[in-house]
Write a protein that holds these residues in place. Structure first.
Motif, PDB file in Angstrom:
ATOM      1  N   PHE A  51      -2.442   0.284  -4.204  1.00  0.00           N
ATOM      2  CA  PHE A  51      -3.635   0.497  -3.393  1.00  0.00           C
ATOM      3  C   PHE A  51      -3.283   1.495  -2.302  1.00  0.00           C
ATOM      4  O   PHE A  51      -2.197   1.438  -1.727  1.00  0.00           O
ATOM      5  N   CYS A  75       0.825  -1.212   0.000  1.00  0.00           N
ATOM      6  CA  CYS A  75       0.000   0.000   0.000  1.00  0.00           C
ATOM      7  C   CYS A  75       0.859   1.262   0.000  1.00  0.00           C
ATOM      8  O   CYS A  75       1.957   1.300   0.561  1.00  0.00           O
ATOM      9  N   ALA A 110     -16.587   8.143  -1.055  1.00  0.00           N
ATOM     10  CA  ALA A 110     -17.160   6.804  -1.166  1.00  0.00           C
ATOM     11  C   ALA A 110     -16.107   5.729  -0.899  1.00  0.00           C
ATOM     12  O   ALA A 110     -16.384   4.715  -0.243  1.00  0.00           O
ATOM     13  N   GLU A 111     -14.889   5.953  -1.394  1.00  0.00           N
ATOM     14  CA  GLU A 111     -13.808   4.989  -1.146  1.00  0.00           C
ATOM     15  C   GLU A 111     -13.515   4.873   0.354  1.00  0.00           C
ATOM     16  O   GLU A 111     -13.357   3.769   0.889  1.00  0.00           O
ATOM     17  N   ILE A 112     -13.424   6.017   1.017  1.00  0.00           N
ATOM     18  CA  ILE A 112     -13.139   6.016   2.456  1.00  0.00           C
ATOM     19  C   ILE A 112     -14.257   5.316   3.215  1.00  0.00           C
ATOM     20  O   ILE A 112     -14.014   4.527   4.137  1.00  0.00           O
ATOM     21  N   ARG A 166      -5.703   8.669   0.951  1.00  0.00           N
ATOM     22  CA  ARG A 166      -6.819   9.269   0.197  1.00  0.00           C
ATOM     23  C   ARG A 166      -7.292  10.561   0.851  1.00  0.00           C
ATOM     24  O   ARG A 166      -7.596  11.546   0.171  1.00  0.00           O
ATOM     25  N   HIS A 175     -16.095  10.773  -4.978  1.00  0.00           N
ATOM     26  CA  HIS A 175     -15.558   9.418  -5.195  1.00  0.00           C
ATOM     27  C   HIS A 175     -14.549   9.036  -4.120  1.00  0.00           C
ATOM     28  O   HIS A 175     -14.539   7.887  -3.669  1.00  0.00           O
ATOM     29  N   HIS A 176     -13.738   9.979  -3.635  1.00  0.00           N
ATOM     30  CA  HIS A 176     -12.833   9.621  -2.537  1.00  0.00           C
ATOM     31  C   HIS A 176     -13.611   9.422  -1.236  1.00  0.00           C
ATOM     32  O   HIS A 176     -13.240   8.573  -0.405  1.00  0.00           O
ATOM     33  N   ILE A 215      -6.743   4.798   3.759  1.00  0.00           N
ATOM     34  CA  ILE A 215      -7.622   5.931   4.069  1.00  0.00           C
ATOM     35  C   ILE A 215      -6.781   7.175   4.284  1.00  0.00           C
ATOM     36  O   ILE A 215      -7.123   8.264   3.794  1.00  0.00           O
ATOM     37  N   LEU A 264     -16.273   2.955   2.110  1.00  0.00           N
ATOM     38  CA  LEU A 264     -16.188   1.515   1.859  1.00  0.00           C
ATOM     39  C   LEU A 264     -15.061   0.892   2.679  1.00  0.00           C
ATOM     40  O   LEU A 264     -15.223  -0.195   3.264  1.00  0.00           O
ATOM     41  N   MET A 265     -13.912   1.575   2.744  1.00  0.00           N
ATOM     42  CA  MET A 265     -12.792   1.024   3.516  1.00  0.00           C
ATOM     43  C   MET A 265     -13.119   0.973   5.006  1.00  0.00           C
ATOM     44  O   MET A 265     -12.693   0.055   5.705  1.00  0.00           O
TER      45      MET A 265
END
Length: 205
Positions: free
Chosen positions: A93, A55, A191-193, A99, A188-189, A96, A195-196
């Motif tokens: 990858f 990562c 949403a990524e955070i 990002r 979009h970031h 959090i 989900l993580m």
């Protein structure tokens, strides 16, 4: 007066910003239909969680860059993994912390290059591996960007290069496209955070 075509973009930004902050801090977050969902504050361990090998993250400068990174972006005791162009392929990858730092930097620098001194660079951004500090920095940069948006009248929205942000397409498109693009970065970031956070919770119960 706020230009009419900017108003829906401001509303979208405000909603996405608040939803992401709530998603990271709790005690509840809007589920999307107005009903609250309980959520716990993000911990430092979760903020820096590396779910897969290799990562990119935010690291103490004394640690040096992570795998396939050649530098730590920013100033201060922490930096964000990075590399000159062309970036590694496939992209690493990112945690959090990575990002959130990226998003915070983007908002702060665009605010400065829209309604500030027009001088900030990535080297001026101060990342943090401490979750509470990183969230406060995000909120501050989001407030700065929103304040900068309120300087834009209709002519500014159509002006190429109204923002002089040096790491994007700002010189080549009307400012209203930069406003739209920054909103989608937040969406979009965010949403990524989110989900993580779900994945971390599911694996650490």
């Amino acid at each position: 007066m706020t230009p009419r075509r900017l108003i829906p973009l401001l509303r979208q930004f405000d909603f996405a910003r608040q939803r992401l902050t709530d998603r990271m801090t709790g005690p509840t977050v809007d589920s999307g239909n107005g009903s609250p969902v309980e959520v716990s504050p993000m911990t430092d361990e979760e903020h820096l969680w590396e779910p897969v090998p290799g990562c990119w993250s935010v690291r103490r400068r004394s640690q040096g860059p992570g795998p396939r990174a050649s530098l730590l972006v920013g100033t201060g005791d922490w930096g964000r993994d990075g590399a000159p162009m062309p970036h590694p392929s496939p992209p690493p990858f990112t945690t959090i912390a990575w990002r959130l730092s990226h998003l915070t930097e983007l908002l702060a620098l665009r605010a400065d290059h829209t309604a500030g001194n027009h001088t900030m660079t990535q080297d001026d951004h101060r990342a943090s591996g401490v979750a509470a500090e990183a969230i406060r920095a995000f909120d501050a940069s989001a407030a700065q960007w929103r304040k900068a948006l309120l300087t834009a009248d209709d002519n500014a929205l159509d002006t190429f290069g109204y923002s002089t942000y040096p790491y994007g397409s700002d010189p080549d498109v009307p400012f209203i496209e930069i406003v739209w693009w920054t909103n989608q970065e937040l969406l979009h970031h965010g949403a990524e955070i989110a989900l993580m956070r779900d994945l971390y919770r599911a694996g650490h119960q």
